[in-house]
Design a protein around this motif. Structure first.
Motif, short mmCIF file in Angstrom:
data_model
loop_
_atom_site.label_atom_id
_atom_site.label_comp_id
_atom_site.label_asym_id
_atom_site.label_seq_id
_atom_site.Cartn_x
_atom_site.Cartn_y
_atom_site.Cartn_z
N SER A 132 37.53 39.01 45.89
CA SER A 132 36.09 38.78 45.68
C SER A 132 35.54 39.70 44.58
N ASP A 133 36.06 40.88 44.46
CA ASP A 133 35.61 41.79 43.42
C ASP A 133 36.02 41.32 42.04
N SER A 135 36.21 38.29 40.84
CA SER A 135 35.51 37.13 40.29
C SER A 135 34.51 37.52 39.22
N GLU A 136 33.84 38.64 39.39
CA GLU A 136 32.87 39.09 38.40
C GLU A 136 33.54 39.46 37.07
N GLU A 137 34.71 40.06 37.15
CA GLU A 137 35.43 40.46 35.94
C GLU A 137 36.11 39.28 35.26
N PRO A 140 32.86 35.95 34.74
CA PRO A 140 31.47 36.41 34.75
C PRO A 140 30.48 35.25 34.61
N GLY A 141 29.54 35.20 35.53
CA GLY A 141 28.50 34.18 35.46
C GLY A 141 28.89 32.80 35.94
N PHE A 143 30.36 32.07 39.10
CA PHE A 143 30.02 31.95 40.52
C PHE A 143 28.74 32.68 40.81
#
Length: 143
Positions: A132-133, A135-137, A140-141, A143
């Motif tokens: 889950s962490d 996904s941002e890396e 980005p943008g 989800f």
């Protein structure tokens, strides 16, 4: 697009049945090579050709490009599934990936990956913690 997790067995001759849902797409041939984290990558021929083209434009003056290309292409094996949808996984690649009898074939978007079943379970257990962490890396943008 390749998706899912498919538990399979390697036979005594080093053959593996391809997941049934991908047999038609791979019936004309595929390329198996070393992947990261001690798994094997399985590419349809067209995808392998795309990667080959991309690597051919990379500067061979870069040491990392030369090193990656050498290992990637030297370990590659082109295979054609038999009528039953089985492929032979060459001994050198089975050794690299530590494949035992129980294997897992996973879909990884444009390729399949072949893992030793216990190695996959261990990898997945370790990576699911940070999934889950990431996904941002990674996205980005999205989800």
């Amino acid at each position: 697009m390749f998706l899912g997790t498919h538990p399979l067995r390697l036979d005594d001759k080093g053959r593996l049945f391809l997941p049934a849902k991908y047999r038609e797409e791979l019936s004309g041939g595929l390329v198996i090579t070393k992947g990261q984290e001690r798994c094997l990558y399985v590419f349809p021929v067209a995808e392998f050709e795309r990667i080959t083209q991309a690597l051919s434009t990379a500067p061979t003056t870069a040491k990392a490009v030369r090193a990656y290309s050498r290992v990637f292409f030297a370990s590659a094996s082109d295979e054609v599934p038999d009528k039953s949808g089985r492929i032979v996984v060459p001994q050198a690649l089975r050794t690299y990936a530590g494949l035992g009898r129980d294997c897992v074939v996973i879909g990884a978007n444009t390729r399949l990956e072949i893992w030793d079943a216990p190695a996959w379970e261990s990898y997945l257990a370790a990576e699911e913690e940070s999934f889950s962490d990431l996904s941002e890396e990674v996205l980005p943008g999205v989800f």
